[in-house]
Design an enzyme around this catalytic site. Structure first.
Site, mmCIF file in Angstrom:
data_model
loop_
_atom_site.group_PDB
_atom_site.id
_atom_site.type_symbol
_atom_site.label_atom_id
_atom_site.label_comp_id
_atom_site.label_asym_id
_atom_site.label_seq_id
_atom_site.Cartn_x
_atom_site.Cartn_y
_atom_site.Cartn_z
ATOM 1 N N HIS A 1 -10.903 12.912 65.249
ATOM 2 C CA HIS A 1 -11.916 13.751 65.912
ATOM 3 C C HIS A 1 -11.262 14.962 66.574
ATOM 4 C CE1 HIS A 1 -14.919 10.923 64.895
ATOM 5 N NE2 HIS A 1 -14.536 9.982 65.735
ATOM 6 N N LEU B 1 -22.937 35.583 66.597
ATOM 7 C CA LEU B 1 -23.142 34.314 65.877
ATOM 8 C C LEU B 1 -23.905 33.373 66.802
ATOM 9 C CD1 LEU B 1 -22.289 32.358 63.434
ATOM 10 C CD2 LEU B 1 -20.522 31.550 64.972
ATOM 11 N N ASP C 1 -18.004 15.640 58.463
ATOM 12 C CA ASP C 1 -17.772 14.200 58.270
ATOM 13 C C ASP C 1 -16.374 13.930 57.717
ATOM 14 O OD1 ASP C 1 -18.407 11.541 58.333
ATOM 15 O OD2 ASP C 1 -19.681 11.574 56.544
#
Ligand code: IPE
Ligand code: IPE
Ligand code: MG
Length: 248
Positions: A39, A133, A22
């Site tokens: 972004h 991962l 965020d």
């Protein structure tokens, strides 16, 4: 920029880290840039965080990229976020695949453009045998939506009420088979859950930092993991140290 070498190993690395990425908008605003520039910077940072996760030995990384509520943003921003997902897959898939990252998606794909849905499914398929991962991308994800869907599917499967257990509900969620997050990191200082993993976070530890997502670097990630390593996770019980010290 040169990567900072790891000096001392981190004790007790969490198996599953989830991140609420965020603060991209405020990061951009601070610099007089459009929100989409934030972004973009956030996406660059995500590449670094994924690599750091592999290096730190985190097994599962879940990232909140677009919530079911984010559709309520201005159309240009929504379009930009969709484009970013597409672009990340186009540009990063090969590299991620080489590094042994398995991509998964949590959330609803239906509302995305068919070409983007296809891209996501293809990325999942290409990387499905990787196990260094597991990267869960929460895109068009909502915790309530996930639970509603789980209930609907349980009813369709005619699960008898007495068979509905904690474990069964977990199996009906998008995260079936994935351990609950041990640590949830939220950047930009907001003290709320924003519909993220509301079931799975029942006993997660939190690390909340005022740093905006594009500035959340490997050093701070490391501090978050160190903070986690020193937590006493009691799960409603009393700590084992306390028990040893008493006559119990
Ligand atoms: C997080 O950054 C990214 C998404 C929600 C897609 P924001 O866009 O929410 O940034 P702020 O909170 O407005 O600063
Ligand atoms: C949460 O951030 C969603 C993502 C990071 C994708 P928001 O910016 O949407 O959350 P609120 O609106 O501040 O609660
Ligand atoms: Mg926000």
């Amino acid at each position: 920029m040169a990567e900072t070498p790891i000096t001392t190993p981190i004790e007790k690395v969490p198996q599953h880290v989830a991140m609420i990425m965020d603060g991209n908008g405020r990061w951009a605003l601070q610099r007089g840039l459009p929100r989409l520039a934030g972004h973009k910077a956030g996406t660059e940072n995500l590449r670094r965080v994924i690599r750091a996760s592999v290096e730190f030995g985190v097994k599962y990384l879940t990232i909140y990229a677009f919530s079911t509520e984010n559709w309520g943003r201005p159309p240009e921003e929504v379009k930009g976020l969709m484009y970013i997902l597409e672009d990340v897959i186009d540009r990063e898939l090969n590299e991620l695949h080489k590094e042994g990252v398995q991509l998964r998606h949590i959330g609803r794909l239906e509302r995305l453009a068919p070409s983007l849905q296809e891209k996501v499914l293809d990325a999942i398929d290409v990387t499905k045998n990787n196990d260094r991962l597991i990267l869960n991308i929460a895109f068009n994800y909502g915790g309530r939506d996930e639970i509603v869907q789980a209930i609907q599917r349980m009813m369709k499967d005619e699960v008898p009420p007495e068979k509905v257990t904690d474990e069964l509900v977990s199996q009906y969620l998008y995260t079936a088979g994935v351990p609950d997050p041990d640590l949830i990191i939220r950047t930009s200082g907001e003290l709320r859950v924003s519909n993220f993993l509301i079931w799975q976070a029942a006993y997660s530890e939190w690390y909340i930092t005022p740093t905006y997502w594009p500035d959340f670097d490997k050093e701070e990630y490391r501090r978050a993991l160190e903070s986690y390593a020193h937590r006493d996770r009691r799960y409603g019980k009393v700590s084992s140290g306390e028990l040893q010290g008493s006559n119990a």
